[in-house]
Design an enzyme around this catalytic site. Structure first.
Site, mmCIF file in Angstrom:
data_model
loop_
_atom_site.group_PDB
_atom_site.id
_atom_site.type_symbol
_atom_site.label_atom_id
_atom_site.label_comp_id
_atom_site.label_asym_id
_atom_site.label_seq_id
_atom_site.Cartn_x
_atom_site.Cartn_y
_atom_site.Cartn_z
ATOM 1 N N GLU A 157 43.040 103.732 -29.838
ATOM 2 C CA GLU A 157 43.872 104.535 -28.919
ATOM 3 C C GLU A 157 45.375 104.294 -29.037
ATOM 4 O O GLU A 157 46.052 104.014 -28.050
ATOM 5 C CB GLU A 157 43.409 104.285 -27.471
ATOM 6 C CG GLU A 157 41.940 104.627 -27.266
ATOM 7 C CD GLU A 157 41.399 104.249 -25.890
ATOM 8 O OE1 GLU A 157 42.139 103.684 -25.073
ATOM 9 O OE2 GLU A 157 40.213 104.522 -25.635
ATOM 10 N N GLU A 267 31.870 107.154 -28.993
ATOM 11 C CA GLU A 267 31.718 106.935 -27.538
ATOM 12 C C GLU A 267 31.294 108.239 -26.872
ATOM 13 O O GLU A 267 32.003 108.786 -26.037
ATOM 14 C CB GLU A 267 33.044 106.434 -26.939
ATOM 15 C CG GLU A 267 33.570 105.185 -27.614
ATOM 16 C CD GLU A 267 34.838 104.626 -26.974
ATOM 17 O OE1 GLU A 267 35.174 105.001 -25.839
ATOM 18 O OE2 GLU A 267 35.488 103.791 -27.636
HETATM 19 O O1 9MR Z 1 33.107 101.485 -20.512
HETATM 20 C C1 9MR Z 1 34.255 100.654 -20.362
HETATM 21 C C2 9MR Z 1 34.455 100.334 -18.887
HETATM 22 O O2 9MR Z 1 33.372 99.546 -18.399
HETATM 23 C C3 9MR Z 1 35.781 99.606 -18.694
HETATM 24 O O3 9MR Z 1 36.026 99.445 -17.306
HETATM 25 C C4 9MR Z 1 36.913 100.412 -19.330
HETATM 26 C C5 9MR Z 1 38.249 99.712 -19.179
HETATM 27 O O4 9MR Z 1 39.243 100.401 -19.841
HETATM 28 O O5 9MR Z 1 36.620 100.614 -20.704
HETATM 29 C C6 9MR Z 1 35.475 101.389 -20.890
HETATM 30 O O6 9MR Z 1 35.307 101.702 -22.257
HETATM 31 C C7 9MR Z 1 36.374 102.459 -22.863
HETATM 32 C C8 9MR Z 1 36.419 102.078 -24.320
HETATM 33 O O7 9MR Z 1 36.540 100.687 -24.468
HETATM 34 C C9 9MR Z 1 37.559 102.773 -25.044
HETATM 35 N N1 9MR Z 1 37.517 104.209 -24.852
HETATM 36 C C10 9MR Z 1 37.355 104.670 -23.488
HETATM 37 C C11 9MR Z 1 36.153 103.973 -22.833
HETATM 38 C C12 9MR Z 1 35.920 104.528 -21.422
HETATM 39 O O8 9MR Z 1 37.015 104.236 -20.602
#
Ligand code: 9MR
Length: 350
Positions: A157, A267
């Site tokens: 990102e 994802e």
């Molecule tokens: O699924 C993840 C969630 O439990 C966390 O709170 C969050 C914090 O930013 O991150 C989520 O996963 C993310 C992933 O690492 C990167 N792309 C977006 C995902 C959804 O937010």
């Protein structure tokens, strides 16, 4: 609806085309029903959180070590997930090495201070910390679990049109603030040093289908390719039912593949705030069209390494918290029943 523990395996249906994976949390390996569900349907897993820098970087051990360019690391949460995968013969995608989020703020401070207004470390120190961190993680994983990880999210990102200066970089990222765009090639150079044979290096981002963001990502990928630093484009695939556009996804996938890169969907979920019949059928239609599109690309010879769902059942999805309404974005219900969307994905494989 059918019990997902008794339905034909998702990953077997797509074996000729790509791996089918899921992001799992740290509790699932200890839950027999989840274990069975994961082993039946997925031949790739990643961690929804446990492999991120905040769960690996260890501040107390870092302070004790006293080296300002080398943070100490701890692999407890990483190892428990890797052991689960190893015991069950499931391949792993590592998410994620360099990210602006879920990386402790002390990691960016000059003296490892945890204060909000701490003085940031210099560019050179941050580039050294970045390389040391990436090599520590890759060496540990490749030494203790050889052959298990097949792909690494090296940078996650880094492009954000809403914050973008030149190149549409995410300018508010602490990585960008300390190193500018140089942190990207630096991260990938370190990962090239740390990778084991057969592993691919991935740039990963969301909304990678949107034309403005896609074009900025393409420019970034070309720069990385000029130094042979990147192998795979990871299109996250967090969609929303009302605006998901499979044709735009296909156009973007073709544009990334045209650079000579492999692809992954890393994802996948489709936010949907009801599971009444109308929504269930719309979700099924979208998933069916999307997998049919991916299968078509694969049949044309475009290398798709894996398609990973962001969660196993609707109960585990991050979306319910994030959207502040209940979300039903995946193929299996909270009770581990296979939804119409599962049937549509299986049908698309035929
Ligand atoms: O699924 C993840 C969630 O439990 C966390 O709170 C969050 C914090 O930013 O991150 C989520 O996963 C993310 C992933 O690492 C990167 N792309 C977006 C995902 C959804 O937010």
């Amino acid at each position: 609806m059918k019990n997902a523990l008794q339905c034909p395996s998702l990953f077997r249906a797509y074996e000729k085309h790509f791996r089918v994976g899921a992001a799992i949390n740290g509790r699932m390996p200890a839950d027999p029903a989840y274990r069975e569900l994961i082993c039946r349907h997925f031949n790739s897993i990643t961690a929804d959180n446990q492999m991120k820098p905040m769960f690996v970087m260890d501040r107390d051990a870092t302070l004790a070590r006293g080296d300002l360019s080398h943070a100490a690391v701890s692999f407890r949460s990483v190892d428990s997930l890797l052991s689960f995968a190893n015991e069950n013969g499931i391949a792993v995608r590592y998410h994620t090495l360099a990210w602006h989020n879920q990386t402790p703020r002390w990691f960016f401070a000059k003296d490892w201070s945890d204060a909000e207004n701490a003085e940031p470390a210099s560019r050179d120190v941050m580039l050294a910390r970045l390389e040391n961190y990436i090599l520590d993680v890759m060496n540990h994983v490749n030494t203790c679990f050889p052959g298990l990880v097949y792909t690494w999210d090296v940078v996650n990102e880094a492009i954000e049109p809403d914050q973008g200066g030149p190149g549409l970089y995410r300018t508010r990222s602490p990585w960008y603030r300390t190193c500018g765009e140089d942190f990207l090639p630096a991260a990938f150079r370190a990962a090239r040093k740390g990778q084991a044979p057969g592993q691919t290096l991935c740039y990963n981002d969301y909304n990678a289908f949107q034309p403005v963001k896609r074009d900025a990502i393409l420019a970034l990928l070309k720069k990385l390719q000029a130094e042979n630093l990147v192998d795979t484009m990871g299109m996250q695939g967090h969609y929303v039912m009302d605006w998901m556009n499979v044709s735009l996804c296909e156009e973007a996938a073709r544009a990334y593949a045209a650079l000579g890169l492999k692809l992954q969907v890393t994802e996948l979920d489709i936010h949907c705030n009801s599971d009444d019949e109308e929504h269930r059928l719309k979700l099924a239609q979208l998933y069916g069209d999307y997998f049919a599109m991916l299968k078509k690309l694969s049949a044309e010879g475009i290398g798709i390494e894996a398609v990973t769902f962001w969660g196993v059942t609707d109960a585990d999805s991050w979306l319910t918290g994030f959207r502040r309404e209940t979300s039903y974005p995946l193929l299996f219900t909270r009770d581990k029943q296979a939804k119409d969307a599962y049937d549509a994905v299986m049908k698309a494989a035929e």
